[in-house]
Motif scaffolding. Structure first.
Motif, PDB file in Angstrom:
ATOM      1  N   ASN A   1      40.368  37.190  50.423  1.00 26.95           N
ATOM      2  CA  ASN A   1      39.383  36.236  49.941  1.00 26.95           C
ATOM      3  C   ASN A   1      38.218  36.033  50.891  1.00 26.95           C
TER       4      ASN A   1
ATOM      5  N   ARG B   1      30.751  37.086  45.158  1.00 22.66           N
ATOM      6  CA  ARG B   1      31.769  36.313  44.459  1.00 22.66           C
ATOM      7  C   ARG B   1      31.758  36.537  42.946  1.00 22.66           C
ATOM      8  N   SER B   2      31.054  37.547  42.507  1.00 20.26           N
ATOM      9  CA  SER B   2      31.095  37.898  41.089  1.00 20.26           C
ATOM     10  C   SER B   2      32.420  38.580  40.788  1.00 20.26           C
ATOM     11  N   PRO B   3      32.823  38.637  39.519  1.00 24.70           N
ATOM     12  CA  PRO B   3      34.038  39.394  39.184  1.00 24.70           C
ATOM     13  C   PRO B   3      33.981  40.830  39.697  1.00 24.70           C
TER      14      PRO B   3
ATOM     15  N   PHE C   1      34.714  40.820  43.463  1.00 25.22           N
ATOM     16  CA  PHE C   1      36.155  40.675  43.700  1.00 25.22           C
ATOM     17  C   PHE C   1      36.864  41.998  43.437  1.00 25.22           C
TER      18      PHE C   1
ATOM     19  N   PRO D   1      40.117  32.440  43.575  1.00 29.31           N
ATOM     20  CA  PRO D   1      38.975  32.669  42.685  1.00 29.31           C
ATOM     21  C   PRO D   1      38.288  31.423  42.151  1.00 29.31           C
TER      22      PRO D   1
ATOM     23  N   GLY E   1      36.837  31.591  37.400  1.00 24.28           N
ATOM     24  CA  GLY E   1      37.993  32.018  38.175  1.00 24.28           C
ATOM     25  C   GLY E   1      38.880  32.979  37.404  1.00 24.28           C
TER      26      GLY E   1
ATOM     27  N   GLU F   1      37.969  34.950  35.033  1.00 23.93           N
ATOM     28  CA  GLU F   1      37.264  36.227  34.922  1.00 23.93           C
ATOM     29  C   GLU F   1      37.458  37.059  36.193  1.00 23.93           C
ATOM     30  N   ARG F   2      37.427  36.421  37.346  1.00 25.51           N
ATOM     31  CA  ARG F   2      37.655  37.137  38.604  1.00 25.51           C
ATOM     32  C   ARG F   2      39.085  37.688  38.670  1.00 25.51           C
TER      33      ARG F   2
ATOM     34  N   VAL G   1      40.127  41.694  38.975  1.00 25.64           N
ATOM     35  CA  VAL G   1      40.938  42.244  40.061  1.00 25.64           C
ATOM     36  C   VAL G   1      42.155  42.974  39.504  1.00 25.64           C
TER      37      VAL G   1
END
Length: 393
Positions: free
Chosen positions: A127, A133-135, A138, A158, A178, A180-181, A185
């Motif tokens: 992290n 910090r976009s999907p 990540f 996230p 969050g 979406e992230r 991943v």
């Protein structure tokens, strides 16, 4: 004092400014016979207070005929010790355990009674290394860690900006971002690798259940610190655990636990599957007792290990010496300084970390220690509040 017991000659500090988010604090203990050992007192946001406590420890302990390590730790004990005093006490314990293991020519795991395993299941906490910090950001970081370093598990945090006390519209936006992230991943690392999600106590009961519903197909290994135990009831915790277990997800937490009584209370609530105390907050021997108690109460054992390379090294040794242990966290990708201080990052074997068998914690950190502890105001404070950070993001 027992005949021949060494006397502390130095307690030294190394301060490493890692990034805008992080400052690592390392401690070196030296005895009059030339032996040395290392500990980590990193405490985000409390760097100045920790430095001051190291200065106080030097006044109390150096050149005094105390039985080590117990006499030194007892001399630092206080009925209402501050978090910085506890961090220094536990870092000194780490350093003395390391020192005595080195003097005996043993690894810390052997010094603590002998390892139960020579390698550990491991996952990467990525992290703090995610600046985008976009999907997609990540996903790219997760993919690079598993492909380049061989980890078969990653942990992300996230839910930037989410606060369970905020208004509904704001919560829904942060929750959706969050999720979406998380899904990005999962797509990036494939179905077979473990994916942990750390919530940093940002969710309500309904938020947590909604996250579990929306990520049902993401096959999470665990959801960590979803609810704040200072704000939510035992029934809330059990409700979230029931929802998680119903889709094959564990609930993890307990990084703020400091005593066996804390683990007893966690067990009594019945809201967790995995407990992961932090050796900076528990100490070495007490932390081992806490984890053995947790396992006897039907939970799985892990260790919270989000800071620098010395905490990482001692955590590996302690995890190896525990009769039952599930998986170990490792801080990955925040800074190249981690590997520089540690002298390199050990290669993983089938997603597992080998347990070093060299004397002590298995490394001599490449650091410039200073016997003159700086004044509290001269230590740069950790930045708190950047995207992706939290108490231990």
């Amino acid at each position: 004092m027992a005949s021949g017991s060494p006397v502390l000659a130095g307690i030294d500090l190394a301060v490493v400014g890692v990034s805008a988010k992080t400052t690592w604090l390392f401690l070196r203990a030296r005895t009059q016979d030339g032996a040395e050992g290392f500990g980590e007192a990193t405490l985000y946001g409390e760097e100045g207070a920790v430095a001051a406590e190291i200065g106080k420890a030097r006044e109390l302990l150096l050149q005094r005929p105390l039985p080590l390590p117990g006499g030194a730790l007892q001399a630092l004990a206080m009925a209402q010790a501050s978090s910085s005093r506890r961090a220094v006490t536990h870092a000194l314990e780490q350093a003395l355990v390391d020192l005595f293991a080195r003097r005996a020519g043993l690894s810390v795991a052997h010094h603590l009674g002998g390892p139960y395993r020579d390698r550990l299941a491991a996952y990467a906490n990525i992290n703090r290394g995610i600046s985008d910090r976009s999907p997609a950001g990540f996903a790219a970081r997760a993919r690079s860690v598993v492909e380049a370093l061989g980890y078969d598990g990653v942990k992300i945090a996230p839910f930037d900006g989410l606060n369970w006390e905020a208004d509904l519209a704001q919560r829904q936006r942060a929750l959706a971002a969050g999720v979406e992230r998380i899904l990005a991943v999962r797509d990036a690392i494939g179905r077979d690798r473990r994916l942990m999600v750390d919530c940093h106590w940002r969710l309500s009961r309904l938020d947590a259940i909604e996250v579990l519903r929306l990520t049902r197909n993401a096959n999470l290994f665990w959801l960590e610190d979803a609810l704040d135990d200072r704000a939510f009831s035992a029934e809330d915790f059990r409700s979230v655990r029931s929802a998680a277990n119903g889709i094959g997800v564990r609930i993890a937490g307990g990084e703020r636990a400091e005593t066996v009584a804390d683990i007893r209370d966690i067990a009594a609530v019945g809201g967790m599957d995995v407990v992961l105390p932090d050796l900076r907050f528990t100490g070495v021997r007490n932390g081992m007792v806490m984890l053995q108690f947790a396992v006897s109460a039907g939970m799985e054992a892990s260790i919270h290990n989000p800071a620098g390379p010395v905490l990482d090294a001692i955590s590996v040794q302690v995890a190896a010496a525990l009769p039952s242990f599930t998986i170990l966290e490792g801080q990955v990708g925040e800074s190249e300084l981690f590997d520089e201080i540690a002298g390199g990052r050990p290669a993983l074997v089938d997603g597992h970390r080998p347990v070093p068998d060299e004397p002590g914690i298995g490394l001599v950190p490449r650091l410039a220690f200073d016997a003159a502890v700086p004044k509290a105001g001269s230590v740069v404070a950790t930045f708190v509040g950047a995207a992706g950070t939290g108490a231990d993001a």
